[in-house]
Scaffold this active site. Structure first.
Site, PDB file in Angstrom:
ATOM      1  N   ALA A  86      23.525  50.224  60.355  1.00  0.00           N
ATOM      2  CA  ALA A  86      22.901  50.601  59.081  1.00  0.00           C
ATOM      3  C   ALA A  86      23.874  50.372  57.932  1.00  0.00           C
ATOM      4  O   ALA A  86      25.094  50.417  58.113  1.00  0.00           O
ATOM      5  CB  ALA A  86      22.454  52.064  59.117  1.00  0.00           C
ATOM      6  N   ASP A  87      23.316  50.155  56.762  1.00  0.00           N
ATOM      7  CA  ASP A  87      24.127  50.003  55.557  1.00  0.00           C
ATOM      8  C   ASP A  87      23.330  50.516  54.363  1.00  0.00           C
ATOM      9  O   ASP A  87      22.105  50.339  54.308  1.00  0.00           O
ATOM     10  CB  ASP A  87      24.513  48.539  55.334  1.00  0.00           C
ATOM     11  CG  ASP A  87      25.541  48.393  54.222  1.00  0.00           C
ATOM     12  OD1 ASP A  87      26.722  48.727  54.468  1.00  0.00           O
ATOM     13  OD2 ASP A  87      25.173  47.965  53.108  1.00  0.00           O
ATOM     14  N   THR A  88      24.028  51.162  53.425  1.00  0.00           N
ATOM     15  CA  THR A  88      23.373  51.760  52.268  1.00  0.00           C
ATOM     16  C   THR A  88      24.113  51.387  50.989  1.00  0.00           C
ATOM     17  O   THR A  88      25.351  51.425  50.957  1.00  0.00           O
ATOM     18  CB  THR A  88      23.316  53.296  52.391  1.00  0.00           C
ATOM     19  OG1 THR A  88      22.581  53.650  53.564  1.00  0.00           O
ATOM     20  CG2 THR A  88      22.634  53.926  51.175  1.00  0.00           C
ATOM     21  N   GLY A 123      19.586  49.411  54.845  1.00  0.00           N
ATOM     22  CA  GLY A 123      19.157  48.441  55.843  1.00  0.00           C
ATOM     23  C   GLY A 123      19.385  49.005  57.227  1.00  0.00           C
ATOM     24  O   GLY A 123      20.351  49.738  57.453  1.00  0.00           O
TER      25      GLY A 123
END
Length: 210
Positions: A86-88, A123
């Site tokens: 995940a990425d923010t 994501g």
């Protein structure tokens, strides 16, 4: 979201979370999955091309992290696992805000965000540990409005230490909740892992949350 036929799949027996974030760990734990969860923290280069859109940034970095975690799994470990990356990021007027470099950078971000609407993109990527053809990636976006803040308020918040490892320099699940006026979209997306999206993606791998 990329989908595929999982009729030929054998049962997934482990979930691997490719993140060092305690917030993401807590969110995964809240799903109450019957699968054992392994935490891996891959070291990846998170620099991206300047012309990438926010969606490209979060989806490709999430996928990069998941693939990097796959390479860290030992050969003798259970390879019938699904890996979650995940990425923010926070986006204000086209400027992408990641984690602050230092307190001055945190002040700059928070000063820009105060009294403004901004977007938070997360994501999520799911990849199979042993079958490189089985990958899914997607994202969610939430709009957030921060309250008007004085310089002293911003400095006190920074002094708490909370902003220093957060995209956009605030944590909505912590003290940062007191400086957020409203949100439009998924709350957990702002925390860093949209659970509704994740549960749909895990279902594509035969993992049902309930």
């Amino acid at each position: 979201m990329v989908a595929y036929d999982h009729k030929k799949d054998t049962a997934v027996r482990r979930l691997v979370l490719a993140s060092s974030s305690p917030r993401r760990r807590e969110l995964v734990a809240s799903l109450g999955l019957s699968l054992p969860v392994l935490i891996l923290s891959p070291d990846v280069d998170e620099s991206t091309p300047p012309d990438w859109t926010p969606v490209q940034i979060v989806e490709q970095l999430a996928l990069l992290k998941a693939r990097a975690a796959r390479s860290l799994l030992a050969e003798d470990e259970d390879r019938n696992a699904v890996i979650v990356g995940a990425d923010t990021i926070v986006v204000l007027g086209g400027e992408v805000m990641g984690k602050p470099k230092d307190e001055s950078d945190a002040f700059r971000m928070l000063n820009l965000l105060q009294s403004q609407d901004h977007e938070v993109y997360s994501g999520v990527a799911c990849v199979h540990a042993d079958d490189k053809s089985r990958e899914a990636v997607s994202h969610r976006m939430t709009r957030v409005r921060m309250k008007p803040l004085g310089a002293d308020q911003i400095r006190r918040y920074i002094a708490s230490g909370e902003p220093m490892d957060k995209a956009g320099s605030y944590a909505i699940q912590g003290l940062g909740a007191t400086i957020v006026e409203r949100i439009d979209g998924c709350y957990f997306n702002v925390v860093g892992l949209p659970l509704s999206l994740l549960s749909d993606m895990l279902a594509e791998f035969g993992v049902e949350v309930f």
